[in-house]
Design a protein around this motif. Structure first.
Motif, PDB file in Angstrom:
ATOM      1  N   THR A  82       0.841  -1.203   0.000  1.00  0.00           N
ATOM      2  CA  THR A  82       0.000   0.000   0.000  1.00  0.00           C
ATOM      3  C   THR A  82       0.870   1.244   0.000  1.00  0.00           C
ATOM      4  O   THR A  82       0.614   2.195  -0.753  1.00  0.00           O
ATOM      5  CB  THR A  82      -0.922   0.004   1.242  1.00  0.00           C
ATOM      6  OG1 THR A  82      -1.666  -1.197   1.283  1.00  0.00           O
ATOM      7  CG2 THR A  82      -1.865   1.184   1.202  1.00  0.00           C
ATOM      8  N   ASP A  83       1.931   1.211   0.815  1.00  0.00           N
ATOM      9  CA  ASP A  83       2.844   2.351   0.860  1.00  0.00           C
ATOM     10  C   ASP A  83       3.535   2.556  -0.487  1.00  0.00           C
ATOM     11  O   ASP A  83       3.713   3.682  -0.962  1.00  0.00           O
ATOM     12  CB  ASP A  83       3.894   2.161   1.961  1.00  0.00           C
ATOM     13  CG  ASP A  83       3.297   2.233   3.362  1.00  0.00           C
ATOM     14  OD1 ASP A  83       2.195   2.801   3.499  1.00  0.00           O
ATOM     15  OD2 ASP A  83       3.940   1.727   4.299  1.00  0.00           O
ATOM     16  N   MET A  84       3.916   1.475  -1.119  1.00  0.00           N
ATOM     17  CA  MET A  84       4.601   1.564  -2.414  1.00  0.00           C
ATOM     18  C   MET A  84       3.650   2.112  -3.491  1.00  0.00           C
ATOM     19  O   MET A  84       4.048   2.923  -4.329  1.00  0.00           O
ATOM     20  CB  MET A  84       5.172   0.206  -2.805  1.00  0.00           C
ATOM     21  CG  MET A  84       6.310  -0.217  -1.885  1.00  0.00           C
ATOM     22  SD  MET A  84       7.133  -1.699  -2.408  1.00  0.00           S
ATOM     23  CE  MET A  84       7.981  -1.144  -3.838  1.00  0.00           C
ATOM     24  N   LEU A  85       2.406   1.663  -3.465  1.00  0.00           N
ATOM     25  CA  LEU A  85       1.417   2.177  -4.425  1.00  0.00           C
ATOM     26  C   LEU A  85       1.171   3.665  -4.196  1.00  0.00           C
ATOM     27  O   LEU A  85       1.061   4.453  -5.135  1.00  0.00           O
ATOM     28  CB  LEU A  85       0.101   1.404  -4.305  1.00  0.00           C
ATOM     29  CG  LEU A  85       0.090  -0.012  -4.865  1.00  0.00           C
ATOM     30  CD1 LEU A  85      -1.221  -0.710  -4.511  1.00  0.00           C
ATOM     31  CD2 LEU A  85       0.282   0.020  -6.370  1.00  0.00           C
TER      32      LEU A  85
ATOM     33  N   MET B 270       3.294   5.801  -2.842  1.00  0.00           N
ATOM     34  CA  MET B 270       4.500   6.507  -3.286  1.00  0.00           C
ATOM     35  C   MET B 270       4.520   6.633  -4.810  1.00  0.00           C
ATOM     36  O   MET B 270       4.875   7.673  -5.371  1.00  0.00           O
ATOM     37  CB  MET B 270       5.756   5.775  -2.796  1.00  0.00           C
ATOM     38  CG  MET B 270       5.965   5.843  -1.303  1.00  0.00           C
ATOM     39  SD  MET B 270       6.269   7.506  -0.706  1.00  0.00           S
ATOM     40  CE  MET B 270       7.879   7.792  -1.355  1.00  0.00           C
ATOM     41  N   ALA B 271       4.122   5.556  -5.504  1.00  0.00           N
ATOM     42  CA  ALA B 271       4.098   5.586  -6.968  1.00  0.00           C
ATOM     43  C   ALA B 271       3.077   6.603  -7.466  1.00  0.00           C
ATOM     44  O   ALA B 271       3.339   7.341  -8.427  1.00  0.00           O
ATOM     45  CB  ALA B 271       3.780   4.192  -7.509  1.00  0.00           C
ATOM     46  N   SER B 272       1.921   6.666  -6.809  1.00  0.00           N
ATOM     47  CA  SER B 272       0.900   7.638  -7.224  1.00  0.00           C
ATOM     48  C   SER B 272       1.373   9.061  -6.955  1.00  0.00           C
ATOM     49  O   SER B 272       1.108   9.977  -7.737  1.00  0.00           O
ATOM     50  CB  SER B 272      -0.438   7.371  -6.550  1.00  0.00           C
ATOM     51  OG  SER B 272      -0.379   7.665  -5.175  1.00  0.00           O
ATOM     52  N   LEU B 273       2.112   9.255  -5.840  1.00  0.00           N
ATOM     53  CA  LEU B 273       2.663  10.584  -5.555  1.00  0.00           C
ATOM     54  C   LEU B 273       3.702  10.993  -6.589  1.00  0.00           C
ATOM     55  O   LEU B 273       3.748  12.142  -7.027  1.00  0.00           O
ATOM     56  CB  LEU B 273       3.265  10.623  -4.143  1.00  0.00           C
ATOM     57  CG  LEU B 273       2.280  10.664  -2.981  1.00  0.00           C
ATOM     58  CD1 LEU B 273       3.049  10.648  -1.659  1.00  0.00           C
ATOM     59  CD2 LEU B 273       1.392  11.881  -3.056  1.00  0.00           C
ATOM     60  N   GLU B 274       4.547  10.052  -6.978  1.00  0.00           N
ATOM     61  CA  GLU B 274       5.563  10.341  -7.998  1.00  0.00           C
ATOM     62  C   GLU B 274       4.908  10.702  -9.330  1.00  0.00           C
ATOM     63  O   GLU B 274       5.335  11.633 -10.010  1.00  0.00           O
ATOM     64  CB  GLU B 274       6.495   9.148  -8.165  1.00  0.00           C
ATOM     65  CG  GLU B 274       7.476   8.970  -7.035  1.00  0.00           C
ATOM     66  CD  GLU B 274       8.367   7.743  -7.206  1.00  0.00           C
ATOM     67  OE1 GLU B 274       8.428   7.197  -8.324  1.00  0.00           O
ATOM     68  OE2 GLU B 274       8.991   7.341  -6.211  1.00  0.00           O
ATOM     69  N   LYS B 275       3.865   9.949  -9.691  1.00  0.00           N
ATOM     70  CA  LYS B 275       3.157  10.228 -10.946  1.00  0.00           C
ATOM     71  C   LYS B 275       2.515  11.616 -10.895  1.00  0.00           C
ATOM     72  O   LYS B 275       2.610  12.401 -11.836  1.00  0.00           O
ATOM     73  CB  LYS B 275       2.089   9.169 -11.195  1.00  0.00           C
ATOM     74  CG  LYS B 275       1.361   9.365 -12.499  1.00  0.00           C
ATOM     75  CD  LYS B 275       0.330   8.298 -12.751  1.00  0.00           C
ATOM     76  CE  LYS B 275      -0.371   8.593 -14.055  1.00  0.00           C
ATOM     77  NZ  LYS B 275      -1.494   7.729 -14.304  1.00  0.00           N
ATOM     78  N   ARG B 276       1.890  11.940  -9.764  1.00  0.00           N
ATOM     79  CA  ARG B 276       1.246  13.259  -9.605  1.00  0.00           C
ATOM     80  C   ARG B 276       2.294  14.366  -9.655  1.00  0.00           C
ATOM     81  O   ARG B 276       2.073  15.420 -10.264  1.00  0.00           O
ATOM     82  CB  ARG B 276       0.462  13.305  -8.285  1.00  0.00           C
ATOM     83  CG  ARG B 276      -0.244  14.608  -8.030  1.00  0.00           C
ATOM     84  CD  ARG B 276      -1.340  14.854  -9.044  1.00  0.00           C
ATOM     85  NE  ARG B 276      -1.998  16.104  -8.748  1.00  0.00           N
ATOM     86  CZ  ARG B 276      -2.509  16.910  -9.656  1.00  0.00           C
ATOM     87  NH1 ARG B 276      -2.474  16.565 -10.918  1.00  0.00           N
ATOM     88  NH2 ARG B 276      -3.074  18.033  -9.320  1.00  0.00           N
TER      89      ARG B 276
END
Length: 114
Positions: A4-7, A9-15
């Motif tokens: 969940t944390d990795m997902l 983080m990935a969504s934050l990076e994409k944003r």
């Protein structure tokens, strides 16, 4: 770190990437607008300079030329008076028709009979 944390983080990076792209687009628009404003300012300065030059040349004109210029200004003012009157006269209001006839006679006196 959990999945969940990795997902997250990935969504934050994409944003973050999306926002950086949007900021770059807005910066480009901003600088294009600045260039356009600078271009317009240059054109305005050029037109002001040319207007000043032409006005200084007008000062050198003889009396007959000034009379001609004054007549043109009178005609412009007179046409400004006529436009709304003629628009209203279309509806056949007797007062407007009388005023239109007076203005028509003024035009004939200024520019001659048809």
């Amino acid at each position: 770190m959990s999945d969940t944390d990795m997902l997250y983080m990935a969504s934050l990076e994409k944003r973050c990437e999306e926002l950086e792209t949007r900021i770059a687009e807005l910066e480009d628009k901003h600088w294009n607008e600045c260039r356009q404003i600078a271009h317009y300012e240059d054109e305005l300065k050029t037109s002001d300079r040319l207007l000043g030059k032409s006005m200084s040349q007008c000062v050198d004109l003889d009396t007959e030329a000034w009379k001609h210029t004054a007549e043109k200004i009178e005609l412009k003012v007179l046409l400004g008076e006529i436009r709304p009157v003629l628009k209203r006269a279309y509806f056949a209001d007797p007062d407007d028709t009388k005023l239109a006839n007076v203005l028509y006679d003024k035009i004939n006196d200024l520019i001659g009979r048809e």
